[in-house]
Design an enzyme around this catalytic site. Structure first.
Site, PDB file in Angstrom:
ATOM      1  CB  SER A  44      -0.855  -0.011   1.272  1.00  0.00           C
ATOM      2  OG  SER A  44      -1.412   1.258   1.502  1.00  0.00           O
ATOM      3  CD  GLU A  57      -2.387   5.043   4.729  1.00  0.00           C
ATOM      4  OE1 GLU A  57      -1.964   5.066   5.886  1.00  0.00           O
ATOM      5  OE2 GLU A  57      -2.956   6.006   4.207  1.00  0.00           O
ATOM      6  CE1 TYR A 108      -4.019  -2.089   5.419  1.00  0.00           C
ATOM      7  CE2 TYR A 108      -3.062   0.033   4.846  1.00  0.00           C
ATOM      8  CZ  TYR A 108      -3.600  -1.188   4.470  1.00  0.00           C
ATOM      9  OH  TYR A 108      -3.713  -1.483   3.123  1.00  0.00           O
TER      10      TYR A 108
HETATM   11  P1  NAP Z   1     -11.235  -5.008   1.646  1.00  0.00           P
HETATM   12  O1  NAP Z   1     -12.402  -4.705   0.761  1.00  0.00           O
HETATM   13  O2  NAP Z   1     -11.214  -4.499   3.036  1.00  0.00           O
HETATM   14  O3  NAP Z   1     -11.098  -6.619   1.688  1.00  0.00           O
HETATM   15  C1  NAP Z   1     -10.255  -7.254   2.604  1.00  0.00           C
HETATM   16  C2  NAP Z   1     -10.454  -8.741   2.484  1.00  0.00           C
HETATM   17  O4  NAP Z   1      -9.605  -9.398   3.441  1.00  0.00           O
HETATM   18  C3  NAP Z   1     -11.879  -9.227   2.769  1.00  0.00           C
HETATM   19  O5  NAP Z   1     -12.195 -10.278   1.885  1.00  0.00           O
HETATM   20  C4  NAP Z   1     -11.767  -9.751   4.198  1.00  0.00           C
HETATM   21  O6  NAP Z   1     -12.720 -10.752   4.514  1.00  0.00           O
HETATM   22  C5  NAP Z   1     -10.379 -10.364   4.134  1.00  0.00           C
HETATM   23  N1  NAP Z   1      -9.806 -10.631   5.453  1.00  0.00           N
HETATM   24  C6  NAP Z   1      -9.748  -9.796   6.522  1.00  0.00           C
HETATM   25  N2  NAP Z   1      -9.150 -10.394   7.564  1.00  0.00           N
HETATM   26  C7  NAP Z   1      -8.850 -11.649   7.159  1.00  0.00           C
HETATM   27  C8  NAP Z   1      -8.261 -12.770   7.794  1.00  0.00           C
HETATM   28  N3  NAP Z   1      -7.843 -12.724   9.074  1.00  0.00           N
HETATM   29  N4  NAP Z   1      -8.096 -13.918   7.076  1.00  0.00           N
HETATM   30  C9  NAP Z   1      -8.525 -13.974   5.787  1.00  0.00           C
HETATM   31  N5  NAP Z   1      -9.094 -12.952   5.134  1.00  0.00           N
HETATM   32  C10 NAP Z   1      -9.261 -11.793   5.818  1.00  0.00           C
HETATM   33  O7  NAP Z   1      -9.868  -4.545   0.964  1.00  0.00           O
HETATM   34  P2  NAP Z   1      -9.582  -4.153  -0.572  1.00  0.00           P
HETATM   35  O8  NAP Z   1      -9.850  -2.706  -0.761  1.00  0.00           O
HETATM   36  O9  NAP Z   1     -10.228  -5.154  -1.447  1.00  0.00           O
HETATM   37  O10 NAP Z   1      -7.996  -4.313  -0.614  1.00  0.00           O
HETATM   38  C11 NAP Z   1      -7.396  -5.562  -0.941  1.00  0.00           C
HETATM   39  C12 NAP Z   1      -5.970  -5.582  -0.406  1.00  0.00           C
HETATM   40  O11 NAP Z   1      -5.224  -4.519  -0.977  1.00  0.00           O
HETATM   41  C13 NAP Z   1      -5.867  -5.395   1.109  1.00  0.00           C
HETATM   42  O12 NAP Z   1      -4.754  -6.136   1.550  1.00  0.00           O
HETATM   43  C14 NAP Z   1      -5.579  -3.908   1.256  1.00  0.00           C
HETATM   44  O13 NAP Z   1      -4.898  -3.659   2.465  1.00  0.00           O
HETATM   45  C15 NAP Z   1      -4.713  -3.663   0.041  1.00  0.00           C
HETATM   46  N6  NAP Z   1      -4.760  -2.303  -0.522  1.00  0.00           N
HETATM   47  C16 NAP Z   1      -5.947  -1.738  -0.844  1.00  0.00           C
HETATM   48  C17 NAP Z   1      -5.950  -0.485  -1.431  1.00  0.00           C
HETATM   49  C18 NAP Z   1      -7.246   0.192  -1.823  1.00  0.00           C
HETATM   50  O14 NAP Z   1      -7.219   1.401  -2.083  1.00  0.00           O
HETATM   51  N7  NAP Z   1      -8.348  -0.534  -1.932  1.00  0.00           N
HETATM   52  C19 NAP Z   1      -4.742   0.192  -1.685  1.00  0.00           C
HETATM   53  C20 NAP Z   1      -3.540  -0.449  -1.338  1.00  0.00           C
HETATM   54  C21 NAP Z   1      -3.561  -1.708  -0.764  1.00  0.00           C
HETATM   55  P3  NAP Z   1     -14.186 -10.346   5.101  1.00  0.00           P
HETATM   56  O15 NAP Z   1     -15.029 -10.039   3.881  1.00  0.00           O
HETATM   57  O16 NAP Z   1     -14.573 -11.579   5.811  1.00  0.00           O
HETATM   58  O17 NAP Z   1     -14.002  -9.156   5.978  1.00  0.00           O
HETATM   59  N1  GDD Z   2     -12.722   6.452   6.253  1.00  0.00           N
HETATM   60  C1  GDD Z   2     -12.922   7.774   6.416  1.00  0.00           C
HETATM   61  N2  GDD Z   2     -14.098   8.193   6.969  1.00  0.00           N
HETATM   62  N3  GDD Z   2     -11.950   8.628   6.039  1.00  0.00           N
HETATM   63  C2  GDD Z   2     -12.198   9.955   6.186  1.00  0.00           C
HETATM   64  C3  GDD Z   2     -13.384  10.439   6.729  1.00  0.00           C
HETATM   65  C4  GDD Z   2     -14.382   9.515   7.146  1.00  0.00           C
HETATM   66  O1  GDD Z   2     -15.459   9.863   7.616  1.00  0.00           O
HETATM   67  N4  GDD Z   2     -13.325  11.801   6.725  1.00  0.00           N
HETATM   68  C5  GDD Z   2     -12.139  12.139   6.210  1.00  0.00           C
HETATM   69  N5  GDD Z   2     -11.452  11.021   5.890  1.00  0.00           N
HETATM   70  C6  GDD Z   2     -10.079  11.009   5.332  1.00  0.00           C
HETATM   71  C7  GDD Z   2      -9.121  10.117   6.087  1.00  0.00           C
HETATM   72  O2  GDD Z   2      -8.607  10.802   7.235  1.00  0.00           O
HETATM   73  C8  GDD Z   2      -8.063   9.875   5.012  1.00  0.00           C
HETATM   74  O3  GDD Z   2      -7.127  10.929   4.998  1.00  0.00           O
HETATM   75  C9  GDD Z   2      -8.857   9.907   3.700  1.00  0.00           C
HETATM   76  O4  GDD Z   2     -10.144  10.446   4.029  1.00  0.00           O
HETATM   77  C10 GDD Z   2      -9.038   8.535   3.045  1.00  0.00           C
HETATM   78  O5  GDD Z   2      -9.501   7.654   4.032  1.00  0.00           O
HETATM   79  P1  GDD Z   2     -10.023   6.157   3.656  1.00  0.00           P
HETATM   80  O6  GDD Z   2     -11.037   6.226   2.596  1.00  0.00           O
HETATM   81  O7  GDD Z   2     -10.374   5.486   4.931  1.00  0.00           O
HETATM   82  O8  GDD Z   2      -8.733   5.490   2.977  1.00  0.00           O
HETATM   83  P2  GDD Z   2      -7.191   5.497   3.413  1.00  0.00           P
HETATM   84  O9  GDD Z   2      -6.458   6.368   2.444  1.00  0.00           O
HETATM   85  O10 GDD Z   2      -7.023   5.750   4.845  1.00  0.00           O
HETATM   86  O11 GDD Z   2      -6.787   3.966   3.167  1.00  0.00           O
HETATM   87  C11 GDD Z   2      -7.171   3.274   1.974  1.00  0.00           C
HETATM   88  O12 GDD Z   2      -6.163   3.422   1.002  1.00  0.00           O
HETATM   89  C12 GDD Z   2      -4.884   2.829   1.332  1.00  0.00           C
HETATM   90  C13 GDD Z   2      -3.929   3.101   0.168  1.00  0.00           C
HETATM   91  O13 GDD Z   2      -3.342   4.360   0.311  1.00  0.00           O
HETATM   92  C14 GDD Z   2      -7.399   1.804   2.355  1.00  0.00           C
HETATM   93  O14 GDD Z   2      -7.958   1.124   1.241  1.00  0.00           O
HETATM   94  C15 GDD Z   2      -6.089   1.112   2.711  1.00  0.00           C
HETATM   95  O15 GDD Z   2      -6.322  -0.289   2.870  1.00  0.00           O
HETATM   96  C16 GDD Z   2      -5.105   1.327   1.563  1.00  0.00           C
HETATM   97  O16 GDD Z   2      -3.872   0.696   1.815  1.00  0.00           O
END
Ligand code: NAP
Ligand code: GDD
Length: 335
Positions: free
Chosen positions: A123, A125, A150
């Site tokens: 990520s 992050e 995280y």
């Molecule tokens: P998500 O929607 O939160 O999905 C996470 C998945 O992990 C869900 O299927 C969840 O299962 C499963 N999981 C959680 N805890 C687990 C455990 N202990 N054992 C097995 N499975 C578990 O996340 P996403 O947005 O699809 O992201 C996919 C991956 O990419 C994650 O690793 C995330 O950290 C990473 N990532 C995401 C982003 C983004 O912007 N979306 C960016 C960078 C990296 P349940 O459905 O049962 O909760």
């Molecule tokens: N969730 C959330 N809820 N975020 C908020 C809110 C709120 O009500 N208000 C403001 N924010 C701001 C957060 O403080 C953050 O700066 C930004 O919105 C994005 O928050 P999220 O949508 O929760 O995503 P994230 O950037 O923290 O994390 C996501 O992206 C990462 C990649 O950079 C997740 O998908 C992570 O799993 C992923 O790695």
């Protein structure tokens, strides 16, 4: 036919990746964890075509058992406790699932003597924001500076992946993905929280103002289906590597709000309120990525940019809401 195993198949990315791999003709296996209520709605449309296994990233024995049964050609480790704010509430579990989970998976493969290609979901992050870097755009060369449990867990998983590659010659690649969103995004992430609320306002169903935290945070927001294609392309390279996927644009939460409410002809300022509880102990202020290594190595580039992403998400939300209302109407007018 190739066989793939996806951890996190019920999540946003896992579900799109499953769709994509099925389309390519893969046999797709997925790890699902036991839950007291059904949480497979993102994959229900392909249920009969998927092979699902109960396992958990916190339980090595369950991983060994699934891997030994499936013998995958490719493993995509997408499972994680992926919510940054929540990782402060459950840091131990986040380290177990998101950090040690990756280690358990790699070590299980090694001890079983299996040699699939592995994708580790890293990520943006991990960088802690552009403010912690000397570059305008974050690249694979930039230093990590994790600012949440995280992000710490993801840095650990990243280094494990590099170590298993270097020490045991395993084909393990790290994707360092910047935020990517879609109508399947979890409802507590900020983009989906906003688009859902916009639909509620449009259909006169909003119950009080939308509570938000930091509106000035900036993210490099892309469209999730394009990012899962990038994960697959990474694993098709003869040599494993670490690659950033991003859009090269950054926008604030406030800009997202502005555009989302514009879609229904409303001013966001009339609909939101600040909630201090949604602030994070340490914030990542700005994320902006350089995807040129991925572009030059395997031709990946983003197609959907910020305004298009917001439009897609709001339109999908409005359609979804309308479908829901129609179902309720039909239920009460059966006769
Ligand atoms: P998500 O929607 O939160 O999905 C996470 C998945 O992990 C869900 O299927 C969840 O299962 C499963 N999981 C959680 N805890 C687990 C455990 N202990 N054992 C097995 N499975 C578990 O996340 P996403 O947005 O699809 O992201 C996919 C991956 O990419 C994650 O690793 C995330 O950290 C990473 N990532 C995401 C982003 C983004 O912007 N979306 C960016 C960078 C990296 P349940 O459905 O049962 O909760
Ligand atoms: N969730 C959330 N809820 N975020 C908020 C809110 C709120 O009500 N208000 C403001 N924010 C701001 C957060 O403080 C953050 O700066 C930004 O919105 C994005 O928050 P999220 O949508 O929760 O995503 P994230 O950037 O923290 O994390 C996501 O992206 C990462 C990649 O950079 C997740 O998908 C992570 O799993 C992923 O790695």
């Amino acid at each position: 036919m190739k066989t793939a195993l996806i951890t996190g198949i019920t999540g946003q990315d896992g579900s799109y990746l499953a769709d994509f791999l099925l389309y390519l003709g893969y046999e797709v296996h997925g790890v699902v964890r036991r839950s007291s209520s059904i949480n497979t709605k993102r994959i229900d449309h392909s249920f009969g075509r998927l092979h699902l296994h109960h396992a958990d990233l916190t339980d090595s024995a369950s991983l060994v058992s699934v891997l030994a049964k499936v013998h995958p050609d490719e493993v995509y480790n997408l499972g994680a406790q992926s919510h940054v704010r929540v990782s402060y509430d459950v840091p131990g579990f986040t380290h177990e699932a998101t950090g040690l989970g990756a280690f358990r998976l790699l070590e299980s493969l090694r001890t079983l003597g299996l040699t699939p290609r592995v994708y580790q979901a890293g990520s943006s992050e991990m960088f802690g924001g552009n403010e912690h870097s000397c570059c305008e755009f974050l690249s694979e060369e930039c230093r990590f500076h994790p600012r949440s449990p995280y992000a710490c867990a993801k840095v650990f998983a990243h280094h494990c992946a590099v170590n298993y590659r270097e020490a045991y010659g395993m084909h393990v690649s790290n994707g360092i993905l910047f935020n990517h969103e879609s109508p399947r995004r979890g409802e507590t992430f900020v983009t989906r929280k906003i688009t859902r609320y916009v639909a509620e306002v449009f259909y006169n169903r909003a119950d009080g103002p939308l509570k938000l935290g930091n509106l000035e945070a900036k993210r490099d927001w892309g469209y999730a289906p394009e990012y899962v294609c990038g994960m697959w392309r990474m694993l098709q390279q003869d040599r494993p590597g670490d690659y950033i996927l991003a859009t090269g644009e950054t926008h604030s939460v406030r800009e997202f709000l502005e555009l989302a409410f514009q879609e229904i002809g409303e001013d966001y300022r009339a609909h939101i309120t600040r909630d201090e509880r949604l602030l994070r102990p340490a914030e990542v202020n700005t994320l902006l990525g350089d995807y040129s290594l991925a572009e030059n190595t395997f031709g990946w580039r983003p197609m959907t940019h910020f305004a298009g992403l917001v439009k897609k998400m709001v339109q999908a939300e409005l359609e979804d809401y309308e479908r829901g209302l129609e179902e309720v109407w039909r239920f009460y007018h059966k006769d």
